[in-house]
Design a protein around this motif. Structure first.
Motif, PDB file in Angstrom:
ATOM      1  N   PHE A 175       0.826  -1.191   0.000  1.00 28.02           N
ATOM      2  CA  PHE A 175       0.000   0.000   0.000  1.00 28.02           C
ATOM      3  C   PHE A 175       0.871   1.255   0.000  1.00 28.02           C
ATOM      4  CE2 PHE A 175      -2.597  -3.257   2.126  1.00 28.02           C
ATOM      5  CZ  PHE A 175      -3.742  -3.200   1.338  1.00 28.02           C
ATOM      6  N   PRO A 176       0.299   2.401  -0.390  1.00 31.44           N
ATOM      7  CA  PRO A 176       1.054   3.657  -0.333  1.00 31.44           C
ATOM      8  C   PRO A 176       1.089   4.201   1.091  1.00 31.44           C
ATOM      9  CG  PRO A 176      -1.169   4.080  -1.129  1.00 31.44           C
ATOM     10  CD  PRO A 176      -1.040   2.578  -0.998  1.00 31.44           C
ATOM     11  N   LEU A 177       2.087   5.014   1.379  1.00 31.57           N
ATOM     12  CA  LEU A 177       2.172   5.709   2.661  1.00 31.57           C
ATOM     13  C   LEU A 177       1.359   6.998   2.553  1.00 31.57           C
ATOM     14  CD1 LEU A 177       3.437   6.064   5.482  1.00 31.57           C
ATOM     15  CD2 LEU A 177       5.398   7.140   4.364  1.00 31.57           C
ATOM     16  N   LEU A 178       0.313   7.110   3.369  1.00 33.08           N
ATOM     17  CA  LEU A 178      -0.594   8.250   3.305  1.00 33.08           C
ATOM     18  C   LEU A 178      -0.791   8.840   4.695  1.00 33.08           C
ATOM     19  CD1 LEU A 178      -3.300   6.588   1.011  1.00 33.08           C
ATOM     20  CD2 LEU A 178      -1.462   8.129   0.285  1.00 33.08           C
ATOM     21  N   GLY A 179      -1.529   9.927   4.755  1.00 36.36           N
ATOM     22  CA  GLY A 179      -1.761  10.583   6.030  1.00 36.36           C
ATOM     23  C   GLY A 179      -2.637   9.787   6.970  1.00 36.36           C
ATOM     24  N   TRP A 180      -3.276   8.725   6.480  1.00 37.64           N
ATOM     25  CA  TRP A 180      -4.140   7.881   7.316  1.00 37.64           C
ATOM     26  C   TRP A 180      -3.802   6.402   7.165  1.00 37.64           C
ATOM     27  CZ3 TRP A 180      -6.747   4.524   4.127  1.00 37.64           C
ATOM     28  CH2 TRP A 180      -6.844   4.913   2.779  1.00 37.64           C
ATOM     29  N   LEU A 181      -2.730   6.093   6.435  1.00 38.93           N
ATOM     30  CA  LEU A 181      -2.316   4.705   6.192  1.00 38.93           C
ATOM     31  C   LEU A 181      -0.797   4.616   6.336  1.00 38.93           C
ATOM     32  CD1 LEU A 181      -2.793   1.800   5.313  1.00 38.93           C
ATOM     33  CD2 LEU A 181      -2.842   2.578   2.943  1.00 38.93           C
ATOM     34  N   VAL A 182      -0.339   3.880   7.338  1.00 40.63           N
ATOM     35  CA  VAL A 182       1.073   3.818   7.678  1.00 40.63           C
ATOM     36  C   VAL A 182       1.631   2.444   7.317  1.00 40.63           C
ATOM     37  CG1 VAL A 182       2.779   4.012   9.539  1.00 40.63           C
ATOM     38  CG2 VAL A 182       0.742   5.472   9.543  1.00 40.63           C
ATOM     39  N   ILE A 183       2.736   2.437   6.569  1.00 37.96           N
ATOM     40  CA  ILE A 183       3.377   1.199   6.121  1.00 37.96           C
ATOM     41  C   ILE A 183       4.791   1.123   6.700  1.00 37.96           C
ATOM     42  CG2 ILE A 183       2.001   1.184   4.016  1.00 37.96           C
ATOM     43  CD1 ILE A 183       4.459   2.173   2.502  1.00 37.96           C
ATOM     44  N   PRO A 184       5.462  -0.029   6.619  1.00 42.28           N
ATOM     45  CA  PRO A 184       6.809  -0.155   7.181  1.00 42.28           C
ATOM     46  C   PRO A 184       7.832   0.654   6.389  1.00 42.28           C
ATOM     47  CG  PRO A 184       5.869  -2.309   6.627  1.00 42.28           C
ATOM     48  CD  PRO A 184       4.980  -1.286   6.036  1.00 42.28           C
ATOM     49  N   PHE A 185       8.981   0.887   7.013  1.00 38.52           N
ATOM     50  CA  PHE A 185      10.127   1.441   6.293  1.00 38.52           C
ATOM     51  C   PHE A 185      10.685   0.363   5.377  1.00 38.52           C
ATOM     52  CE2 PHE A 185      10.030   4.181  10.045  1.00 38.52           C
ATOM     53  CZ  PHE A 185      10.252   5.434   9.483  1.00 38.52           C
ATOM     54  N   ARG A 186      11.057   0.753   4.188  1.00 39.79           N
ATOM     55  CA  ARG A 186      11.672  -0.210   3.269  1.00 39.79           C
ATOM     56  C   ARG A 186      13.055  -0.580   3.781  1.00 39.79           C
ATOM     57  NH1 ARG A 186      12.008   1.367  -2.930  1.00 39.79           N
ATOM     58  NH2 ARG A 186       9.768   1.025  -2.718  1.00 39.79           N
ATOM     59  N   ASP A 187      13.290  -1.864   3.911  1.00 39.38           N
ATOM     60  CA  ASP A 187      14.560  -2.346   4.463  1.00 39.38           C
ATOM     61  C   ASP A 187      15.557  -2.594   3.339  1.00 39.38           C
ATOM     62  OD1 ASP A 187      16.618  -3.394   5.880  1.00 39.38           O
ATOM     63  OD2 ASP A 187      15.486  -5.022   6.819  1.00 39.38           O
ATOM     64  N   LEU A 188      16.508  -1.664   3.190  1.00 40.48           N
ATOM     65  CA  LEU A 188      17.598  -1.803   2.219  1.00 40.48           C
ATOM     66  C   LEU A 188      18.919  -1.992   2.962  1.00 40.48           C
ATOM     67  CD1 LEU A 188      16.559   1.024  -0.290  1.00 40.48           C
ATOM     68  CD2 LEU A 188      16.120  -1.436  -0.465  1.00 40.48           C
ATOM     69  N   SER A 189      18.831  -2.588   4.154  1.00 40.72           N
ATOM     70  CA  SER A 189      19.988  -2.863   5.010  1.00 40.72           C
ATOM     71  C   SER A 189      20.648  -1.590   5.529  1.00 40.72           C
ATOM     72  CB  SER A 189      21.026  -3.718   4.252  1.00 40.72           C
ATOM     73  OG  SER A 189      20.455  -4.947   3.859  1.00 40.72           O
ATOM     74  N   ASN A 190      19.899  -0.495   5.541  1.00 45.70           N
ATOM     75  CA  ASN A 190      20.471   0.756   6.053  1.00 45.70           C
ATOM     76  C   ASN A 190      19.514   1.454   7.027  1.00 45.70           C
ATOM     77  OD1 ASN A 190      18.541   1.440   4.212  1.00 45.70           O
ATOM     78  ND2 ASN A 190      19.703   3.118   3.273  1.00 45.70           N
ATOM     79  N   LEU A 191      18.635   0.676   7.667  1.00 42.30           N
ATOM     80  CA  LEU A 191      17.662   1.263   8.575  1.00 42.30           C
ATOM     81  C   LEU A 191      18.320   1.669   9.889  1.00 42.30           C
ATOM     82  CD1 LEU A 191      14.541  -1.085   8.192  1.00 42.30           C
ATOM     83  CD2 LEU A 191      15.050   1.058   6.998  1.00 42.30           C
ATOM     84  N   THR A 192      17.827   2.746  10.468  1.00 42.01           N
ATOM     85  CA  THR A 192      18.288   3.160  11.789  1.00 42.01           C
ATOM     86  C   THR A 192      17.672   2.252  12.846  1.00 42.01           C
ATOM     87  OG1 THR A 192      16.438   4.684  12.153  1.00 42.01           O
ATOM     88  CG2 THR A 192      18.372   5.548  10.978  1.00 42.01           C
ATOM     89  N   ARG A 193      18.150   2.376  14.084  1.00 37.64           N
ATOM     90  CA  ARG A 193      17.575   1.587  15.175  1.00 37.64           C
ATOM     91  C   ARG A 193      16.094   1.898  15.316  1.00 37.64           C
ATOM     92  NH1 ARG A 193      16.268   3.016  20.293  1.00 37.64           N
ATOM     93  NH2 ARG A 193      16.002   1.314  21.811  1.00 37.64           N
TER      94      ARG A 193
END
Length: 232
Positions: A113-131
């Motif tokens: 799904f898209p990231l919207l003001g009322w719909l929250v999705i995960p961060f894309r994991d490209l092996s560079n995510l912060t803690r």
């Protein structure tokens, strides 16, 4: 169906939000949303439209559920070739946003799904995510597992013999109604199968096109992440 599958409001909405908060630490989650492909025989009309990415014919069931696995909204009949984001935009849920959502509440969905003001999705994991981003994704996954468990209880839908689309749609919606009735009657005989929509979808997150509605989603997701970091 309207008497069994209902979009909770008022105190019920807050009760659902509190239950999701206990599961994950997220605040103001209204419901989890997901799409599931229901296998069907090739329809007589436009069979190619129903041929999906998993290489079988299907229709898409879009559903939201609360923390108790009860469906609060269902939408089906879109051909299997449609992406979950397209199904969402064609649904009544998307059309009636202003009537359904209270300010400050939002849904959680997977990266289809898209990231919207009322719909929250995960961060894309490209092996560079912060803690903080990794923590966000772990907590997000705890809620997504709820809707994935709810789709689908009835294994009969895996072997759908009907060709009439009207019958197919009615049968799927009837199964959703029966699912809620089973929950309310404390019937725990689940027959589940995996429906992993996340790994096989190539979908742009808001990081690539942060504008308009998506920018609101970026701010919302970052605010949630900061809250989770403070809790942990």
């Amino acid at each position: 169906m309207p008497s069994v599958i209902q979009w909770p409001r008022g105190a019920k909405a807050q009760e659902t939000s509190d239950a999701f908060g206990e599961i994950s630490g997220f605040l103001n989650v209204l419901w989890a949303v997901n799409g599931s492909h229901i296998p069907i025989k090739a329809p007589r009309e436009n069979p190619n439209a129903y041929y999906d990415r998993k290489k079988f014919h299907s229709v898409v069931l879009l559903a939201t559920c609360d923390a108790n696995l009860q469906f609060t909204y269902v939408w089906t009949a879109n051909p299997g070739s449609n992406h979950d984001a397209s199904v969402l935009r064609s649904s009544e849920l998307f059309v009636k946003l202003d009537d359904l959502f209270h300010p400050g509440f939002y849904l959680l969905g997977d990266s289809a799904f898209p990231l919207l003001g009322w719909l929250v999705i995960p961060f894309r994991d490209l092996s560079n995510l912060t803690r903080g981003q990794r923590l966000f994704n772990v907590c997000h996954s705890k809620i997504r597992q709820v809707i994935e468990r709810g789709l689908v209880r009835f294994r009969r839908l895996l072997r759908f013999d009907a060709c009439d689309m009207n019958l197919i749609v009615k049968t799927i919606l009837s199964a959703c109604v029966l699912h809620n009735i089973c929950i309310k009657m404390n019937v725990e005989n689940f027959n589940l199968f995996d429906d992993d929509n996340t790994d096989n979808h190539a979908c742009d997150n808001a990081e690539s096109r942060p504008s308009g509605y998506q920018m609101n989603g970026v701010r919302l997701r970052n605010d949630i992440m900061q809250h989770l970091v403070q809790l942990n």
